[in-house]
Motif scaffolding. Sequence first.
Motif, short mmCIF file in Angstrom:
data_model
loop_
_atom_site.label_atom_id
_atom_site.label_comp_id
_atom_site.label_asym_id
_atom_site.label_seq_id
_atom_site.Cartn_x
_atom_site.Cartn_y
_atom_site.Cartn_z
N LEU A 20 0.82 -1.21 0.00
CA LEU A 20 0.00 0.00 0.00
C LEU A 20 0.86 1.26 0.00
CD1 LEU A 20 -2.64 -1.12 2.62
CD2 LEU A 20 -2.89 -1.14 0.16
N CYS A 21 1.93 1.28 0.82
CA CYS A 21 2.69 2.53 0.94
C CYS A 21 4.17 2.34 0.64
CB CYS A 21 2.50 3.11 2.34
SG CYS A 21 3.15 2.04 3.62
N SER A 22 4.58 1.14 0.22
CA SER A 22 5.97 0.84 -0.16
C SER A 22 6.97 0.95 1.00
CB SER A 22 6.44 1.73 -1.31
OG SER A 22 5.62 1.55 -2.42
N THR A 23 6.50 1.00 2.24
CA THR A 23 7.42 1.02 3.37
C THR A 23 8.05 -0.36 3.52
OG1 THR A 23 5.91 2.55 4.43
CG2 THR A 23 7.61 1.58 5.84
N ALA A 24 9.38 -0.40 3.69
CA ALA A 24 10.08 -1.69 3.81
C ALA A 24 9.66 -2.41 5.09
CB ALA A 24 11.57 -1.45 3.81
N VAL A 25 9.61 -3.74 5.00
CA VAL A 25 9.23 -4.54 6.17
C VAL A 25 10.50 -4.98 6.87
CG1 VAL A 25 8.03 -6.59 6.97
CG2 VAL A 25 7.23 -5.39 4.95
N ILE A 26 10.70 -4.55 8.08
CA ILE A 26 11.87 -5.04 8.83
C ILE A 26 11.36 -5.64 10.14
CG2 ILE A 26 14.06 -4.43 9.90
CD1 ILE A 26 13.88 -1.89 7.98
N ASN A 27 11.49 -6.96 10.23
CA ASN A 27 11.09 -7.63 11.45
C ASN A 27 12.30 -8.39 12.00
OD1 ASN A 27 10.02 -9.13 13.48
ND2 ASN A 27 8.18 -9.74 12.35
N PRO A 28 12.94 -7.86 13.04
CA PRO A 28 14.18 -8.47 13.53
C PRO A 28 14.01 -9.94 13.92
CG PRO A 28 13.58 -6.52 14.81
CD PRO A 28 12.49 -6.74 13.85
N ASN A 29 12.80 -10.35 14.25
CA ASN A 29 12.59 -11.74 14.68
C ASN A 29 12.50 -12.72 13.52
OD1 ASN A 29 12.48 -10.78 17.27
ND2 ASN A 29 10.25 -10.55 17.23
N ASP A 30 12.26 -12.20 12.32
CA ASP A 30 11.98 -13.08 11.18
C ASP A 30 13.20 -13.38 10.31
OD1 ASP A 30 9.47 -13.69 11.68
OD2 ASP A 30 8.52 -12.42 10.17
N ILE A 31 14.35 -12.78 10.67
CA ILE A 31 15.51 -12.84 9.78
C ILE A 31 15.99 -14.27 9.51
CG2 ILE A 31 18.00 -12.28 9.67
CD1 ILE A 31 17.17 -9.51 10.74
N ASP A 32 15.97 -15.11 10.53
CA ASP A 32 16.53 -16.46 10.38
C ASP A 32 15.60 -17.43 9.66
OD1 ASP A 32 18.82 -15.70 11.53
OD2 ASP A 32 18.20 -16.21 13.57
N GLU A 33 14.37 -17.03 9.45
CA GLU A 33 13.40 -17.98 8.87
C GLU A 33 13.70 -18.30 7.42
OE1 GLU A 33 9.30 -17.28 9.34
OE2 GLU A 33 9.44 -17.08 11.51
N ASP A 34 13.16 -19.42 6.94
CA ASP A 34 13.34 -19.79 5.54
C ASP A 34 12.63 -18.80 4.64
OD1 ASP A 34 14.67 -21.97 6.39
OD2 ASP A 34 12.90 -23.29 6.38
N ILE A 35 13.01 -18.82 3.36
CA ILE A 35 12.33 -17.92 2.42
C ILE A 35 10.88 -18.37 2.28
CG2 ILE A 35 12.31 -17.05 0.05
CD1 ILE A 35 15.38 -17.90 0.06
N PRO A 36 9.92 -17.51 2.60
CA PRO A 36 8.51 -17.93 2.57
C PRO A 36 7.99 -18.08 1.14
CG PRO A 36 8.69 -15.63 3.17
CD PRO A 36 10.09 -16.12 2.97
N VAL A 37 6.94 -18.88 1.01
CA VAL A 37 6.32 -19.09 -0.30
C VAL A 37 5.52 -17.85 -0.66
CG1 VAL A 37 4.76 -20.56 -1.61
CG2 VAL A 37 6.16 -21.53 0.21
N THR A 38 5.70 -17.33 -1.88
CA THR A 38 4.95 -16.14 -2.28
C THR A 38 3.50 -16.51 -2.59
OG1 THR A 38 5.69 -16.52 -4.52
CG2 THR A 38 6.94 -14.93 -3.24
N THR A 39 2.59 -15.55 -2.43
CA THR A 39 1.19 -15.85 -2.69
C THR A 39 0.90 -15.99 -4.18
OG1 THR A 39 0.86 -13.52 -2.30
CG2 THR A 39 -0.05 -15.03 -0.67
N TYR A 40 1.75 -15.39 -5.03
CA TYR A 40 1.60 -15.53 -6.48
C TYR A 40 2.96 -15.93 -7.05
CZ TYR A 40 -2.92 -13.33 -6.13
OH TYR A 40 -4.21 -13.06 -5.81
N PRO A 41 2.98 -16.65 -8.18
CA PRO A 41 4.28 -17.00 -8.76
C PRO A 41 5.03 -15.75 -9.19
CG PRO A 41 2.49 -17.59 -10.25
CD PRO A 41 1.86 -17.17 -8.97
N VAL A 42 6.34 -15.76 -9.02
CA VAL A 42 7.14 -14.61 -9.43
C VAL A 42 7.82 -14.95 -10.74
CG1 VAL A 42 9.02 -13.07 -8.77
CG2 VAL A 42 7.49 -14.00 -7.03
N GLU A 43 7.65 -14.08 -11.72
CA GLU A 43 8.19 -14.38 -13.05
C GLU A 43 9.40 -13.50 -13.34
OE1 GLU A 43 4.82 -13.71 -15.50
OE2 GLU A 43 3.77 -15.45 -14.69
#
Lengths: 234, 423
Positions: A20-43
């Motif tokens: 909505l506003c292009s603000t970057a998402v920074i969540n210090p707790n989520d850094i170590d997690e695996d790359i999440p599955v995107t909701t749509y395929p990325v081409e």
Amino acid sequence: MSYCVNCGVELDKSLKKCPLCSTAVINPNDIDEDIPVTTYPVEEISKVVRQMKKLVGIFITVIFSVILILCPLCNYIISDRITWSKYVILSVMFLWCCVVPPIIIEKKNFIKSVFIDFISACVYLSFMNYFTTPNVNWFMNISLPILLYLLGAVVLLYSLARKKIKVLYIVSTGFVLSGIFCVMTEYFISKFRFGSINFVWSVPVLVSCVGIALLLVIISKLSKLSTIKKFMHI
Amino acid sequence: MKQTNWYRLDNAAKIYPAVRTKKWSGNFRLSLNFKEKVDPAVLQQALDDIRKRIVNLNLVLRKGFFWYFFEETDRYVLVQHERQSPCGRIGGEHNKDMPYRVTYYNNRIAIEIFHALADGTGGMIFLKSLAARYIELKYHEKIPKYQDIILCESEYSPEEMEDAFKRYAKFRTLKDRSESKGYHFKGTVLPSEQTSVITGIIPFDKLHEKSKEYKVTVTEFIVSLMIQSFMECQSKSRIRKEKPVKVSVPINLRKLYPSRTLRNFALYINPGIEPRYGEFTFEEITEEVHHFMRMNNKEKYLNAIMCKNLSDEFNPLVRIIPLGLKNIALFIAFKMYGETLVSSTFSNLGKVDLPPEMSKYIDRVEFMLGKFMSGMPSAAASSYNGNMYINWTSGFCDKEIEKGFFTSLIKMGIPVKIESNLV
């Protein structure tokens, strides 16, 4: 679970910024997690094919330029002036125009390539006319009308094919066009050579071509008779 | 099953093939997420099976001399992997002129439908029936007969293919169609093949509670929020003469007439506000929308709109014009009276009901409109399993409208979770 610090909405794990506003998402707790599955395929748009085509184009151009430099050079060294090599130069340039543009043009455009071929053929033949028989203008009297007709015929057939018209119709149009082509060729040749118009061989060709075309149309119509109601419903 | 093998386009469908361009067609999309990853081979089998039963899924669009028509075909339809921009133009290399496509990605299956074939309600029946067959094949679960779900072994009824507009139009009076042009959002345009999708997942009970506070329905509440968001955008853009902000809302006519058609059977009404009267508070907007909807969502008025639309189709002058000329005329009419009248569209499919045999495998059900020709941001919603999924599609990079919409929900204390195809 991350929230946008600007909008306050919860964001899906796969998002790197708030949509909505292009603000970057920074969540210090989520850094170590695996790359999440995107909701749509990325081409990803592939540029490899395009680069390969450019390389082929450059390769052909280099080979042709070598011929263009070598032939006149040899010709000049051996006979002290340019004699036969001008035909080679012209032919190589004509060949280049026919081969290279269709390879390197990014958006495939058949009509554009045909036009390039038409213009290069015109240039090639007019120079040939000038070099071989400068006193007899066969280019304007025979070649140009025939080339123009061929251009028109190719464009017509191509546009018919693009419109997903039945193959039989396209083939029958092709037959009619080639019949007309024969008549035209004989017309221009006899007019140029004898000064009078005298049809000998082309008319029977035209008649049989039209006959075949009509036959093809009837064949394709037969399968269509039952569907006329559907096609013509008001 | 087969009685006739071709069908006239229904009244609402006629415009869509005429205004379709090389890069755009009017589509919508319905999708559902399973709890497990989708198996494409089983999905293909399920599609093959239900195509034997549902006539609509075997139709191709063809050109006649005067009108387009649908014709039955035995052409094979392949399920496809989903694209990053959903709901792209239908009728490409893969399925020629098949007016729909079935896609899969991870846990999700989706059916994207060219609007000439069906409306949202009809499309939802296709999707549910496809999912039912998929579950039968994959999990060997027997799906019982439930509401409108079409099972492979059920009996075909010609009513599924009827043109319900023609059946129920009474021709007592025709409704005047004149309406002023609405405000249109302007911004940086995305490339034509791209569509931006923003999905907001909202707890339905909280939304329902909030709309009760304003004494309106959930649809009216969301439409009011949309109008507010568009209005704020318009006033920020400092246009000299502000235009009315209207949102087009499709009305499912199956609720008024007992039709079982799977084709188009919906009409639009356009609630909105006129900024020339002054600034509207949110309460005032909800009131305007509420009363407009109550006033216009009536059988008699809708029938008059239906008759007006049909009378154009029946006009002998219109009928004898060859298709090529008709297409040009329809395109101009669409440019003048189509998307220009409204600022946006909101289509609410409502609560999706599934039998327990199916719902235990299914996580969510979504409804999405394809990008509009003008790219205007528009929304579609469906609710399932206690959540409402609001899908905003747009052809613009700028997200002011969507942001205004979702942040006002947050400010009202309703939590929103956002997903998007723009990572």
